[in-house]
Design a protein around this motif. Structure first.
Motif, PDB file in Angstrom:
ATOM      1  N   PHE A 160       0.838  -1.186   0.000  1.00  0.00           N
ATOM      2  CA  PHE A 160       0.000   0.000   0.000  1.00  0.00           C
ATOM      3  C   PHE A 160       0.879   1.245   0.000  1.00  0.00           C
ATOM      4  N   THR A 161       0.363   2.332  -0.576  1.00  0.00           N
ATOM      5  CA  THR A 161       1.076   3.601  -0.489  1.00  0.00           C
ATOM      6  C   THR A 161       0.864   4.190   0.892  1.00  0.00           C
ATOM      7  N   ARG A 162       1.595   5.268   1.202  1.00  0.00           N
ATOM      8  CA  ARG A 162       1.453   5.896   2.516  1.00  0.00           C
ATOM      9  C   ARG A 162       0.119   6.623   2.657  1.00  0.00           C
ATOM     10  N   LYS A 163      -0.627   6.720   1.582  1.00  0.00           N
ATOM     11  CA  LYS A 163      -1.980   7.270   1.644  1.00  0.00           C
ATOM     12  C   LYS A 163      -3.023   6.163   1.746  1.00  0.00           C
ATOM     13  N   GLY A 164      -2.547   4.910   1.864  1.00  0.00           N
ATOM     14  CA  GLY A 164      -3.465   3.800   2.089  1.00  0.00           C
ATOM     15  C   GLY A 164      -4.065   3.196   0.842  1.00  0.00           C
ATOM     16  N   ILE A 165      -3.490   3.487  -0.340  1.00  0.00           N
ATOM     17  CA  ILE A 165      -4.030   2.955  -1.584  1.00  0.00           C
ATOM     18  C   ILE A 165      -3.207   1.744  -2.007  1.00  0.00           C
ATOM     19  N   SER A 166      -3.873   0.671  -2.408  1.00  0.00           N
ATOM     20  CA  SER A 166      -3.162  -0.566  -2.764  1.00  0.00           C
ATOM     21  C   SER A 166      -2.407  -0.394  -4.068  1.00  0.00           C
ATOM     22  N   ILE A 167      -1.376  -1.208  -4.238  1.00  0.00           N
ATOM     23  CA  ILE A 167      -0.562  -1.152  -5.441  1.00  0.00           C
ATOM     24  C   ILE A 167      -1.405  -1.430  -6.683  1.00  0.00           C
ATOM     25  N   ASN A 168      -2.336  -2.374  -6.586  1.00  0.00           N
ATOM     26  CA  ASN A 168      -3.200  -2.688  -7.727  1.00  0.00           C
ATOM     27  C   ASN A 168      -4.184  -1.564  -8.001  1.00  0.00           C
TER      28      ASN A 168
END
Length: 577
Positions: A160-168
């Motif tokens: 996940f990014t540091r903003k909480g969004i998954s890589i996919n």
């Protein structure tokens, strides 16, 4: 650039971009060291170059960018090396509304400065979301259709990014942006973790970049230190190239020695064309989906009764648990658990919600606010909530910390309510895929500009919210507005009702609690000399009147229990029914 600049100068600087003006020779020498090691693309020393991060004027910013670009170009003279404009994310202040800072205009100023210098390679790196990338990439292409645009995202060890969004999730979105030529990953992970993340992705046909950190950093004497591991690093980065990455290199902690080692290993391999290996689909365990009674009732258009309970300041939870039991015995559908209201520490909302659900067997919806926890803590809490079979969360911004507490207690606000909803939505797509958490939001219709509040609500809907709990309602005009809103939007709304208990309580709510406005005629029904029983009776009658006015325009009631007096709420319910 930042970590290597600190290593060779011994300076613990926050922003090495200022060295473009203060210490240009060192920056020039660093560029040359990387080029001599075999780098074919160097990035300008401008990652944090924006007025918000550096706290400088536009004029000063222009000087920093121009100096950074010129130093990089001079370093490549006589060498077949590309220069890319390094542009990092611009972080909005959490204490300002999104509209207060025109981030897109800031990006345009930065891009225009580079374009005027003749730059045609743009590298947006260490991003945590796709915010502004579509708009700014389209802007660049409108100015120079031949420009090459690479966007890189920082993904942590959990994908996940540091903003909480998954890589996919982030790649699905970035692939839709036609003006972005390439995408990839930098920072956030060491080489092994980035390899593990990429090997399960089918990236072979795309132009992908992979620039991991040298390692996981260690904090020594208040300074981030990375392992000096050129050979180990290069071996894994070359393995990443075999997965299909077309642009490889390093980020934090990597030195010219790391780049040299990568080049040597590629040369020893003869720069062979990589064979396309089909990615195997991972088998994921399927868990039994838990029944979400609250959501099912809402979707079936049944009228919902919800009651808010406040956690205690200490470990005395008997009263709260007993109140939850009374709610269940009287047909309440769900109890909501506040998250340290008024910024004062109480028992954790998720932990107490889990206990009530286990012991009483009533559905629970803990409030989760952004004030006290960073992204890691919020995500940990959500994972724990899911394990405890909690499938409903009410996302709130959170009351601010009182000024007197700020010396010792600080607000976090790592995310705002929109971003927290986005985090839960991302977890629903990945981690909770087979058994999702339902997202609810807060709605305050007591404000003057109700249309602005509705726009905020619709933005929350975009982030995954589908049910809204309002602040306590006392005014007829708010009820009228609600009736039109329900007709136009179809959004599920729980109407807030807060029984008043005394004249003093009414005065306090009106004067010291944001978001609550009690009409004078309601306050005047109470007087200072009333007994407790008389005041409670007036409060019950008043709340019953409001509930009867409200019930045809909402999907349910949201009772905020005053001072643990659950009996008042139960009496109101009997009268309304």
């Amino acid at each position: 650039m930042g970590t290597y600049y600190s290593e060779i100068t011994g300076e613990r600087v926050s922003f090495c971009e200022l060295a473009n003006i203060n210490n240009p020779e060192t920056i020039r020498n660093i560029h040359k060291e990387y080029i001599d090691s075999g780098a074919k693309l160097i990035r300008t020393n401008t990652f944090s170059a924006n007025t918000i991060t550096l706290g400088v004027t536009r004029e000063k910013l222009k000087e920093i960018i121009e100096s950074g670009y010129n130093i990089a170009k001079e370093s490549t003279e006589g060498r077949k090396v590309f220069v890319g404009a390094s542009i990092g994310p611009i972080h909005e202040s959490v204490f300002k509304k999104d509209d207060d800072i025109d981030i897109l205009e800031e990006y345009k100023f930065i891009v225009d400065t580079f374009l005027n210098l003749g730059e045609d390679i743009f590298i947006f790196e260490t991003f945590g979301t796709i915010d502004y990338l579509k708009e700014i990439s389209e802007y660049i292409k409108s100015k120079n259709s031949n420009a090459f645009i690479l966007t890189q995202f920082a993904v942590t060890l959990d994908g996940f990014t540091r903003k909480g969004i998954s890589i996919n999730g982030i790649l699905d979105e970035v692939k839709k942006i036609e003006t972005i030529d390439a995408y990839g990953f930098n920072c956030g992970s060491g080489p092994s973790h980035l390899y593990k993340l990429i090997k399960d992705m089918d990236i072979f046909d795309d132009t992908i970049s992979a620039l991991p950190n040298a390692s996981y950093p260690e904090l020594i004497n208040e300074r981030m230190v990375y392992v000096n591991n050129p050979d180990y690093f290069a071996n894994i980065v070359v393995d990443i190239s075999k997965l299909g990455a077309k642009i490889i290199g390093g980020c934090c902690g990597t030195t010219p020695a790391h780049i040299k080692s990568i080049v040597e290993k590629l040369e020893s391999n003869g720069f062979k064309e990589v064979e396309h290996i089909k990615v195997k689909e991972k088998h994921k365990a399927v868990f039994e989906k838990k029944r979400n009674n609250f959501l099912n009732k809402v979707e079936d258009n049944k009228f919902i009764i919800s009651v808010e309970l406040d956690p205690p300041y200490d470990t005395s939870i008997e009263k709260m648990v007993d109140n939850a039991r009374i709610c269940k015995e009287n047909g309440v559908d769900i109890v909501t658990i506040a998250d340290s209201p008024r910024g004062i520490a109480r028992v954790d909302s998720i932990m107490i919600a889990a206990k009530i659900k286990r012991e009483i067997g009533i559905d629970v919806i803990p409030h989760l606010c952004c004030r006290d926890k960073n992204l890691n803590a919020l995500k940990s809490g959500l994972l724990g909530a899911h394990i405890e079979d909690i499938r409903n969360i009410l996302v709130v911004t959170g009351d601010p910390i009182l000024d007197i507490d700020k010396i010792s207690t600080k607000s976090v606000f790592n995310l705002n309510s929109y971003r927290l909803m986005e985090l839960i939505s991302e977890l629903n797509k990945e981690t909770f895929k087979t058994d999702k958490i339902n997202i609810s939001g807060a709605l305050n219709l007591n404000v003057k500009n109700k249309e602005l509040e509705i726009n905020r609500m619709l933005k929350k809907v975009e982030q995954g919210a589908n049910i809204f709990f309002t602040q306590p309602i006392f005014h007829d005009e708010v009820i009228d507005f609600l009736s039109k809103l329900k007709k136009d939007s179809g959004i599920k709304i729980m109407g807030g009702i807060m029984p008043i208990v005394t004249y003093k309580n009414a005065q306090f709510l009106n004067n010291e609690v944001p978001g609550i406005d009690i009409p004078k005629e309601y306050v005047d029904r109470f007087h200072k000399d009333m007994t407790k029983e008389e005041s409670e009776q007036v409060g019950i009658e008043l709340a019953t009147e409001i509930a009867n006015k409200l019930k045809d325009h909402v999907d349910g009631f949201y009772f905020i229990t005053p001072f643990d007096r659950i009996e008042m709420v139960m009496e109101i319910l009997k009268k309304v029914r």
